[in-house]
Design a protein around this motif. Sequence first.
Motif, PDB file in Angstrom:
ATOM      1  N   UNK A 110     -16.538 -35.606 -10.253  1.00 16.36           N
ATOM      2  CA  UNK A 110     -17.696 -35.599  -9.359  1.00 16.36           C
ATOM      3  C   UNK A 110     -18.489 -36.903  -9.422  1.00 16.36           C
ATOM      4  N   UNK A 111     -18.288 -37.676 -10.477  1.00 17.70           N
ATOM      5  CA  UNK A 111     -19.084 -38.890 -10.696  1.00 17.70           C
ATOM      6  C   UNK A 111     -18.540 -40.054  -9.873  1.00 17.70           C
ATOM      7  N   UNK A 112     -19.438 -40.764  -9.195  1.00 17.28           N
ATOM      8  CA  UNK A 112     -19.079 -41.939  -8.424  1.00 17.28           C
ATOM      9  C   UNK A 112     -19.279 -43.204  -9.263  1.00 17.28           C
ATOM     10  N   UNK A 113     -18.546 -44.238  -8.915  1.00 15.93           N
ATOM     11  CA  UNK A 113     -18.675 -45.514  -9.621  1.00 15.93           C
ATOM     12  C   UNK A 113     -19.769 -46.341  -8.980  1.00 15.93           C
ATOM     13  N   UNK A 114     -20.731 -46.827  -9.759  1.00 16.38           N
ATOM     14  CA  UNK A 114     -21.801 -47.656  -9.183  1.00 16.38           C
ATOM     15  C   UNK A 114     -21.233 -48.874  -8.459  1.00 16.38           C
ATOM     16  N   UNK A 115     -21.823 -49.199  -7.315  1.00 12.95           N
ATOM     17  CA  UNK A 115     -21.413 -50.384  -6.582  1.00 12.95           C
ATOM     18  C   UNK A 115     -20.276 -50.179  -5.601  1.00 12.95           C
ATOM     19  N   UNK A 116     -19.657 -48.985  -5.624  1.00 12.45           N
ATOM     20  CA  UNK A 116     -18.569 -48.731  -4.677  1.00 12.45           C
ATOM     21  C   UNK A 116     -19.143 -48.277  -3.335  1.00 12.45           C
ATOM     22  N   UNK A 117     -18.337 -48.394  -2.298  1.00 13.52           N
ATOM     23  CA  UNK A 117     -18.767 -47.973  -0.967  1.00 13.52           C
ATOM     24  C   UNK A 117     -18.160 -46.623  -0.624  1.00 13.52           C
ATOM     25  N   UNK A 118     -18.990 -45.755  -0.061  1.00 11.36           N
ATOM     26  CA  UNK A 118     -18.555 -44.404   0.334  1.00 11.36           C
ATOM     27  C   UNK A 118     -18.732 -44.261   1.841  1.00 11.36           C
ATOM     28  N   UNK A 119     -17.790 -43.576   2.490  1.00 12.42           N
ATOM     29  CA  UNK A 119     -17.916 -43.339   3.928  1.00 12.42           C
ATOM     30  C   UNK A 119     -18.980 -42.270   4.173  1.00 12.42           C
ATOM     31  N   UNK A 120     -19.921 -42.606   5.028  1.00 14.25           N
ATOM     32  CA  UNK A 120     -21.020 -41.701   5.353  1.00 14.25           C
ATOM     33  C   UNK A 120     -20.834 -41.045   6.716  1.00 14.25           C
ATOM     34  N   UNK A 121     -20.180 -41.762   7.624  1.00 15.39           N
ATOM     35  CA  UNK A 121     -20.008 -41.279   8.995  1.00 15.39           C
ATOM     36  C   UNK A 121     -18.873 -42.062   9.636  1.00 15.39           C
ATOM     37  N   UNK A 122     -18.106 -41.417  10.513  1.00 14.39           N
ATOM     38  CA  UNK A 122     -16.983 -42.073  11.176  1.00 14.39           C
ATOM     39  C   UNK A 122     -16.930 -41.685  12.644  1.00 14.39           C
ATOM     40  N   UNK A 123     -16.461 -42.626  13.449  1.00 12.27           N
ATOM     41  CA  UNK A 123     -16.223 -42.344  14.864  1.00 12.27           C
ATOM     42  C   UNK A 123     -15.147 -43.296  15.355  1.00 12.27           C
ATOM     43  N   UNK A 124     -14.621 -43.012  16.542  1.00  9.56           N
ATOM     44  CA  UNK A 124     -13.592 -43.878  17.108  1.00  9.56           C
ATOM     45  C   UNK A 124     -14.007 -44.331  18.496  1.00  9.56           C
ATOM     46  N   UNK A 125     -13.365 -45.398  18.955  1.00 13.30           N
ATOM     47  CA  UNK A 125     -13.615 -45.920  20.297  1.00 13.30           C
ATOM     48  C   UNK A 125     -12.268 -46.254  20.931  1.00 13.30           C
ATOM     49  N   UNK A 126     -12.162 -46.005  22.219  1.00 13.86           N
ATOM     50  CA  UNK A 126     -10.895 -46.228  22.909  1.00 13.86           C
ATOM     51  C   UNK A 126     -10.654 -47.688  23.250  1.00 13.86           C
TER      52      UNK A 126
END
Length: 197
Positions: A161-177
């Motif tokens: 459950x523990x995240x590594x400090x300084x890493x990037x996590x996806x918060x939101x995603x979308x696509x475009x045509x």
Amino acid sequence: MNDRNHPTPHDVQTAVDDARRVREILADVADRIDRLPIYRSQPMTELVKRTTVSLAAWTHHGIYDTALIVDRDSAAMYAVLATLPPADTRTEYAQSLRNRLAAIDALTAVGLDSTRIVSVTRHDDSLIVAAQQPSDDTPYTVDVFRQPTDDETDPELHELDRRTPGTWLIQWQASADSAADVPQVVAHAVEILAGAR
């Protein structure tokens, strides 16, 4: 003989090492641009760009019998710098470069390092990265990244459950045509982030 279409593990590791080294030198380039306080408000010039790239590359390698490597790294750095949007001042240019490097880190962290970055937008502590994908199914994506909170990096948490400090996590995603749709999706991401505050 190595088949270029089937790189060996050594080839893959070399590419990873090269990318990491170039990223480190580019971070130094941004710092060097920012360490010129007298010129911070001045426009970014080709001379300043080439000077800082050269100084950062030679400082990193530190020896003068590696001109071929320095030239190769410099070419890789110019390729990244060529993708940056125009900036009114050197300070803005340095920040734009830092944002681009953060975007590269974020995409790499989630296994999307083969994409081509189209734009990078900072919104408070979040990073909005629009990228062109190698797949035709989702030609363009817009990913919002954030870094973990103190609670998420608490050493008392279970390692799963523990995240590594300084890493990037996806918060939101979308696509475009298409590329034309990307600015609208990025604007929508900004609206979502603004509403979440």
